[in-house]
Design a protein around this motif. Structure first.
Motif, PDB file in Angstrom:
ATOM      1  N   ALA A  38       0.916  -1.162   0.004  1.00 30.02           N
ATOM      2  CA  ALA A  38       0.007   0.042   0.110  1.00 30.02           C
ATOM      3  C   ALA A  38       0.950   1.333  -0.114  1.00 30.02           C
ATOM      4  O   ALA A  38       0.761   2.370  -0.812  1.00 30.02           O
ATOM      5  N   ALA A  39       1.951   1.167   0.777  1.00 31.73           N
ATOM      6  CA  ALA A  39       2.702   2.466   0.926  1.00 31.73           C
ATOM      7  C   ALA A  39       3.486   2.721  -0.578  1.00 31.73           C
ATOM      8  O   ALA A  39       3.614   3.623  -0.896  1.00 31.73           O
ATOM      9  N   MET A  40       4.103   1.655  -1.028  1.00 35.77           N
ATOM     10  CA  MET A  40       4.847   1.672  -2.275  1.00 35.77           C
ATOM     11  C   MET A  40       3.746   2.002  -3.391  1.00 35.77           C
ATOM     12  O   MET A  40       4.083   2.960  -4.174  1.00 35.77           O
TER      13      MET A  40
ATOM     14  N   VAL B 262      -6.543   2.267  -5.424  1.00 33.47           N
ATOM     15  CA  VAL B 262      -5.512   1.236  -5.810  1.00 33.47           C
ATOM     16  C   VAL B 262      -4.254   0.710  -5.035  1.00 33.47           C
ATOM     17  O   VAL B 262      -4.312  -0.292  -4.931  1.00 33.47           O
ATOM     18  N   ALA B 263      -4.125   1.769  -4.047  1.00 30.06           N
ATOM     19  CA  ALA B 263      -3.154   1.126  -2.919  1.00 30.06           C
ATOM     20  C   ALA B 263      -3.778   0.101  -2.238  1.00 30.06           C
ATOM     21  O   ALA B 263      -3.181  -0.778  -1.765  1.00 30.06           O
ATOM     22  N   ILE B 264      -4.993   0.333  -1.854  1.00 28.73           N
ATOM     23  CA  ILE B 264      -5.823  -0.383  -0.951  1.00 28.73           C
ATOM     24  C   ILE B 264      -6.070  -1.888  -1.696  1.00 28.73           C
ATOM     25  O   ILE B 264      -5.703  -2.885  -1.186  1.00 28.73           O
ATOM     26  N   LEU B 265      -6.441  -1.817  -2.982  1.00 27.18           N
ATOM     27  CA  LEU B 265      -6.678  -2.971  -3.856  1.00 27.18           C
ATOM     28  C   LEU B 265      -5.203  -3.743  -3.987  1.00 27.18           C
ATOM     29  O   LEU B 265      -5.221  -5.015  -3.994  1.00 27.18           O
ATOM     30  N   SER B 266      -4.331  -3.069  -4.393  1.00 29.95           N
ATOM     31  CA  SER B 266      -2.965  -3.841  -4.498  1.00 29.95           C
ATOM     32  C   SER B 266      -2.593  -4.517  -3.149  1.00 29.95           C
ATOM     33  O   SER B 266      -1.949  -5.663  -3.288  1.00 29.95           O
ATOM     34  N   ALA B 267      -2.863  -3.878  -1.959  1.00 35.30           N
ATOM     35  CA  ALA B 267      -2.373  -4.588  -0.913  1.00 35.30           C
ATOM     36  C   ALA B 267      -3.241  -5.647  -0.500  1.00 35.30           C
ATOM     37  O   ALA B 267      -2.597  -6.686  -0.206  1.00 35.30           O
TER      38      ALA B 267
END
Length: 342
Positions: A93-95, A110-115
């Motif tokens: 999420a951070a990246m 997108v960060a949440i879904l990627s995490a």
């Protein structure tokens, strides 16, 4: 007559909680403290209006990691890899938030879904190890946490470290990707977790996969004979469990820390407290949510108790352990009686 007596019998979880409180009171008396005052400070610290914010901030990751453990437990499986899945989710999420060139709300989504995807796939490795290679998931899920924690620690401490701080942490997450605040330190992560928890409860009680998972938890052999594809179910459930851990890590990073900090996701012990809460609830999602909130209140109340009357907050962990011990003892005696009758 026997049926009426069974109805009057206290619930085992309630009895375990009361037993834990009694043992905690004895420990306080032996240490020269007033247990009534200590418990009063604990309740005030957790539930007083001015302290609700702190309890909610603690409850979001606690409930998240309780569901991480409860979902597989509902089907008789154990996921001990919550720490690794949590840090994978938080790191990804951070990246994504730091390095993807996307506009604000879309970047956070997108960060949440990627995490969730990264942590889910990582958790599924343990399930594949069991279904394909015959490695017990109890072992593989736990062992997979160590490389996840080690790699993210190395990345945050060396190649991706924020050199301006001198600490093992990444660059801060852009303002646009941070979760909006509702009030005080409480972010919209509490809304996300509430929605996900509602979906989990609905799926458990109203969906075909939820029914199949419950049947597996009651009798795995019967579920296989009934046509449940248990191998595929194992992978799916572990993926969903890991995705919940990834969501929890993303909420902490995007809504509280605003960067990935080495050790900050693991040190509070969300995974193991969540596992204890899931065991207390027997894997039932709605009860697991209540147990997760109860344990979160114990933690925030423990901080207040330590601050106000200098009773170490470790007492809250002792209470958790005693409660789970008595629930486990009762379940073990019940299982032994069933084997004797058979």
């Amino acid at each position: 007559m026997m049926h009426r007596l069974a109805l009057l019998r206290p619930h085992p979880v309630l009895m375990a909680i009361l037993t834990g409180l009694v043992f905690g009171a004895l420990l306080l008396l032996l240490s020269g403290q007033n247990p009534l005052r200590a418990y009063a400070e604990m309740v005030r610290g957790a539930l007083a209006p001015r302290n609700w914010n702190n309890t909610l901030v603690w409850a979001v990751p606690m409930i998240g990691m309780t569901l991480v453990a409860a979902l597989p437990l509902r089907g008789g499986m154990v996921n001990l890899g919550g720490d690794g899945q949590l840090v994978i989710g938080g790191f990804v999420a951070a990246m994504a938030a730091i390095y993807l060139p996307l506009p604000g709300p879309l970047l956070a989504a997108v960060a949440i879904l990627s995490a969730m995807l990264a942590a889910g796939l990582y958790a599924a490795l343990a399930a594949l190890g069991q279904t394909v290679l015959g490695i017990p998931m109890l072992i593989s899920s736990l062992l997979l946490s160590y490389p996840a924690i080690g790699l993210t620690s190395w990345a945050a401490g060396f190649p991706l470290r924020d050199t301006a701080t001198g600490l093992a942490q990444t660059l801060p997450v852009p303002e646009a990707a941070r979760l909006p605040m509702l009030f005080g330190p409480v972010s919209t992560g509490v809304v996300l977790m509430a929605l996900v928890a509602a979906v989990v409860v609905w799926a458990d009680r109203r969906s075909v996969p939820g029914y199949e998972l419950r049947m597996r938890g009651l009798n795995a052999r019967f579920a296989r004979y009934g046509g449940v594809p248990t191998a595929r179910q194992t992978v799916t459930v572990m993926f969903l469990s890991g995705a919940l851990a990834g969501l929890t890590g993303a909420i902490i990073v995007l809504g509280t820390h605003y960067r990935f900090i080495n050790g900050a996701l693991v040190s509070p012990g969300y995974t193991w407290s969540g596992l204890m809460a899931a065991l207390l609830a027997g894997g039932e999602p709605l009860m697991a949510i209540a147990a997760g909130f109860f344990f979160a209140a114990l933690q925030t109340g423990g901080f207040a108790m330590q601050r106000e009357i200098q009773v170490p907050r470790v007492l809250s962990m002792v209470l958790q352990a005693i409660i789970i011990l008595f629930v486990s003892l009762r379940n073990g005696r019940g299982a032994a009686r069933k084997e004797d009758r058979s």
